[in-house]
Design a protein around this motif. Structure first.
Motif, mmCIF file in Angstrom:
data_model
loop_
_atom_site.group_PDB
_atom_site.id
_atom_site.type_symbol
_atom_site.label_atom_id
_atom_site.label_comp_id
_atom_site.label_asym_id
_atom_site.label_seq_id
_atom_site.Cartn_x
_atom_site.Cartn_y
_atom_site.Cartn_z
ATOM 1 N N GLY A 92 36.140 31.447 42.622
ATOM 2 C CA GLY A 92 37.547 31.388 42.975
ATOM 3 C C GLY A 92 38.403 31.483 41.730
ATOM 4 O O GLY A 92 37.977 31.128 40.633
ATOM 5 N N ASN A 93 39.613 31.967 41.903
ATOM 6 C CA ASN A 93 40.529 32.093 40.771
ATOM 7 C C ASN A 93 41.318 30.809 40.604
ATOM 8 O O ASN A 93 42.156 30.462 41.430
ATOM 9 C CB ASN A 93 41.470 33.288 40.978
ATOM 10 N N GLU A 94 41.052 30.106 39.509
ATOM 11 C CA GLU A 94 41.649 28.785 39.296
ATOM 12 C C GLU A 94 43.041 28.814 38.696
ATOM 13 O O GLU A 94 43.944 28.129 39.146
ATOM 14 C CB GLU A 94 40.759 27.971 38.349
ATOM 15 N N ASP A 95 43.196 29.592 37.643
ATOM 16 C CA ASP A 95 44.388 29.472 36.814
ATOM 17 C C ASP A 95 45.284 30.695 36.813
ATOM 18 O O ASP A 95 46.272 30.737 36.082
ATOM 19 C CB ASP A 95 43.980 29.175 35.360
ATOM 20 N N GLY A 96 44.932 31.714 37.605
ATOM 21 C CA GLY A 96 45.731 32.921 37.604
ATOM 22 C C GLY A 96 45.337 33.904 36.525
ATOM 23 O O GLY A 96 46.009 34.921 36.320
ATOM 24 N N GLY A 97 44.247 33.593 35.816
ATOM 25 C CA GLY A 97 43.755 34.503 34.787
ATOM 26 C C GLY A 97 43.256 35.806 35.383
ATOM 27 O O GLY A 97 42.987 35.901 36.577
ATOM 28 N N ARG A 98 43.117 36.804 34.522
ATOM 29 C CA ARG A 98 42.789 38.144 34.966
ATOM 30 C C ARG A 98 41.359 38.516 34.564
ATOM 31 O O ARG A 98 41.084 38.786 33.394
ATOM 32 C CB ARG A 98 43.778 39.141 34.353
ATOM 33 N N CYS A 99 40.439 38.441 35.525
ATOM 34 C CA CYS A 99 39.060 38.922 35.353
ATOM 35 C C CYS A 99 38.263 38.115 34.332
ATOM 36 O O CYS A 99 37.281 38.612 33.768
ATOM 37 C CB CYS A 99 39.027 40.396 34.958
ATOM 38 N N THR A 100 38.655 36.869 34.082
ATOM 39 C CA THR A 100 37.967 36.028 33.110
ATOM 40 C C THR A 100 37.116 34.977 33.809
ATOM 41 O O THR A 100 37.206 34.792 35.018
ATOM 42 C CB THR A 100 38.973 35.336 32.192
ATOM 43 N N LEU A 101 36.295 34.270 33.051
ATOM 44 C CA LEU A 101 35.450 33.234 33.627
ATOM 45 C C LEU A 101 36.302 32.223 34.378
ATOM 46 O O LEU A 101 37.320 31.726 33.855
ATOM 47 C CB LEU A 101 34.661 32.535 32.521
ATOM 48 N N ASN A 102 35.907 31.944 35.599
ATOM 49 C CA ASN A 102 36.622 31.040 36.512
ATOM 50 C C ASN A 102 37.908 31.637 37.070
ATOM 51 O O ASN A 102 38.640 30.961 37.787
ATOM 52 C CB ASN A 102 36.951 29.690 35.856
ATOM 53 N N ASN A 103 38.176 32.886 36.730
ATOM 54 C CA ASN A 103 39.379 33.569 37.211
ATOM 55 C C ASN A 103 39.053 35.008 37.593
ATOM 56 O O ASN A 103 39.505 35.960 36.939
ATOM 57 C CB ASN A 103 40.471 33.552 36.133
ATOM 58 N N PRO A 104 38.263 35.180 38.663
ATOM 59 C CA PRO A 104 37.909 36.543 39.066
ATOM 60 C C PRO A 104 39.132 37.317 39.536
ATOM 61 O O PRO A 104 40.114 36.744 40.003
ATOM 62 C CB PRO A 104 36.928 36.320 40.216
ATOM 63 N N CYS A 105 39.039 38.635 39.379
ATOM 64 C CA CYS A 105 40.095 39.523 39.875
ATOM 65 C C CYS A 105 39.477 40.535 40.823
ATOM 66 O O CYS A 105 38.289 40.830 40.757
ATOM 67 C CB CYS A 105 40.777 40.251 38.712
ATOM 68 N N GLU A 106 40.293 41.068 41.703
ATOM 69 C CA GLU A 106 39.851 42.121 42.612
ATOM 70 C C GLU A 106 40.192 43.478 42.007
ATOM 71 O O GLU A 106 41.277 43.662 41.442
ATOM 72 C CB GLU A 106 40.541 41.982 43.972
ATOM 73 N N VAL A 107 39.245 44.409 42.123
ATOM 74 C CA VAL A 107 39.465 45.770 41.646
ATOM 75 C C VAL A 107 39.219 46.723 42.809
ATOM 76 O O VAL A 107 38.138 46.704 43.406
ATOM 77 C CB VAL A 107 38.510 46.109 40.478
ATOM 78 N N ASP A 108 40.221 47.552 43.130
ATOM 79 C CA ASP A 108 40.058 48.445 44.285
ATOM 80 C C ASP A 108 39.405 49.766 43.889
ATOM 81 O O ASP A 108 39.042 49.976 42.716
ATOM 82 C CB ASP A 108 41.381 48.669 45.006
ATOM 83 N N GLU A 109 39.270 50.660 44.852
ATOM 84 C CA GLU A 109 38.581 51.935 44.618
ATOM 85 C C GLU A 109 39.244 52.789 43.540
ATOM 86 O O GLU A 109 38.592 53.630 42.910
ATOM 87 C CB GLU A 109 38.510 52.747 45.924
ATOM 88 N N ASN A 110 40.531 52.554 43.311
ATOM 89 C CA ASN A 110 41.254 53.337 42.305
ATOM 90 C C ASN A 110 41.370 52.624 40.966
ATOM 91 O O ASN A 110 42.033 53.117 40.052
ATOM 92 C CB ASN A 110 42.659 53.663 42.832
ATOM 93 N N GLY A 111 40.723 51.448 40.869
ATOM 94 C CA GLY A 111 40.766 50.701 39.619
ATOM 95 C C GLY A 111 41.931 49.751 39.492
ATOM 96 O O GLY A 111 42.075 49.075 38.458
ATOM 97 N N ALA A 112 42.780 49.665 40.516
ATOM 98 C CA ALA A 112 43.921 48.744 40.468
ATOM 99 C C ALA A 112 43.424 47.304 40.575
ATOM 100 O O ALA A 112 42.560 46.987 41.391
ATOM 101 C CB ALA A 112 44.902 49.045 41.591
ATOM 102 N N VAL A 113 43.988 46.437 39.753
ATOM 103 C CA VAL A 113 43.552 45.034 39.671
ATOM 104 C C VAL A 113 44.551 44.124 40.385
ATOM 105 O O VAL A 113 45.769 44.254 40.203
ATOM 106 C CB VAL A 113 43.406 44.603 38.201
ATOM 107 N N THR A 114 44.037 43.205 41.198
ATOM 108 C CA THR A 114 44.856 42.205 41.870
ATOM 109 C C THR A 114 44.325 40.818 41.555
ATOM 110 O O THR A 114 43.116 40.573 41.644
ATOM 111 C CB THR A 114 44.844 42.405 43.401
ATOM 112 N N VAL A 115 45.203 39.916 41.172
ATOM 113 C CA VAL A 115 44.838 38.530 40.873
ATOM 114 C C VAL A 115 45.421 37.643 41.965
ATOM 115 O O VAL A 115 46.613 37.731 42.279
ATOM 116 C CB VAL A 115 45.379 38.093 39.501
#
Length: 280
Positions: free
Chosen positions: A222-245
């Motif tokens: 789960g994303n704890e702190d709003g971080g972007r793709c870091t440990l304890n802060n996963p991010c979603e990446v779509d088919e086009n590479g767009a990142v969502t936190v």
């Protein structure tokens, strides 16, 4: 990752997850919808640092050695590296088997880590020294069945933590094409609605569909702190590479694919037709 016990303490100190019919006959009355099955702790286990469950596939036999499902990041040996796959590694790890109410039914023990990885998914499967029949005979506990189909968006789920003896209830909000956390990337992850605010120690919890009583996923981050793709802060990446936190949102890894990789005797066979789990 969401959430080993180490992650639980880190969460307390730093802020929750470590690395989710026709004819002439009269028409019959419509059958009433089936009531959801009562989800309990029966069949779940508590690990030293995580949660888990005794599971079986549609093809498992009562005489097969039982399997315990948890996360790859819950292994006693530590996190597998990106790209690492572990198979048939000896283990003597013990698990506290729980009753329906969350009490201790007894202890079951592993003979090996049958499979584990944090690549594409985040799972560990321990092979036990006891069969399903032996566990049921000794403790009156049945294994939780693994669903062999993809989970459904919007469906109700329960995340059952054997470590904390707590059941979270929410719905499947959707699916993340890719979920990236630090060095690890997972495919087609389950995203919860916000009511499943899982905490440290819930890693490896089975995600149960109360309509069927089957396990559809395993809770992992789960994303704890709003971080972007870091440990304890996963991010979603779509088919086009767009990142969502999505801060405060938690996730799980689907488990239907496991059923495609288990053969006679509850053995893992990564060469089976339809098996897509990563290979060593």
């Amino acid at each position: 990752m969401n959430r080993s016990l180490v992650g639980a303490f880190s969460a307390l100190l730093l802020g929750g997850a470590t690395l989710v019919g026709a004819g002439a006959a009269p028409a019959a009355a419509a059958s009433p919808a089936k009531a959801p099955k009562a989800v309990t702790f029966a069949g779940t286990v508590a690990l030293s640092n995580c949660s888990g469950s005794v599971v079986r596939t549609p093809g498992s036999a009562d005489t097969d050695p039982a399997l315990v499902l948890s996360n790859g990041h819950c292994l006693e040996s530590g996190f597998p590296g990106a790209g690492e796959v572990i198979v048939d590694k000896p283990s003597t790890r013990s698990f506290t088997l729980l009753t329906a109410s969350g009490g201790s039914a007894g202890t079951v023990r592993a003979s090996k880590v049958a499979y584990a990885t944090m690549t594409d998914t985040d799972i560990s499967l321990y092979r036990l020294t006891s069969t399903y029949a032996q566990i049921q005979s000794a403790y009156g506990i049945k294994a939780l069945p693994l669903s062999d189909s993809h989970p459904t968006q919007g469906s109700a789920i329960n995340v059952v933590s054997g470590y904390w003896k707590k059941i979270y209830s929410c719905n499947i909000d959707g699916f993340a094409y890719r979920l990236k956390e630090g060095d690890w990337t997972w495919k087609d992850s389950v995203r919860y609605t916000s009511a499943c605010n899982t905490i440290g120690g819930t890693s490896g919890s089975p995600v149960v569909d109360p309509a069927s009583g089957k396990v559809v996923a395993v809770n992992n981050t789960g994303n704890e702190d709003g971080g972007r793709c870091t440990l304890n802060n996963p991010c979603e990446v779509d088919e086009n590479g767009a990142v969502t936190v999505r801060q405060g949102i938690n996730y799980a890894q689907e488990t239907y694919g496991i059923t495609k990789c288990v053969t006679t005797g509850n053995k893992i066979d990564l060469n089976l037709a339809g098996c897509a789990l990563p290979k060593p």
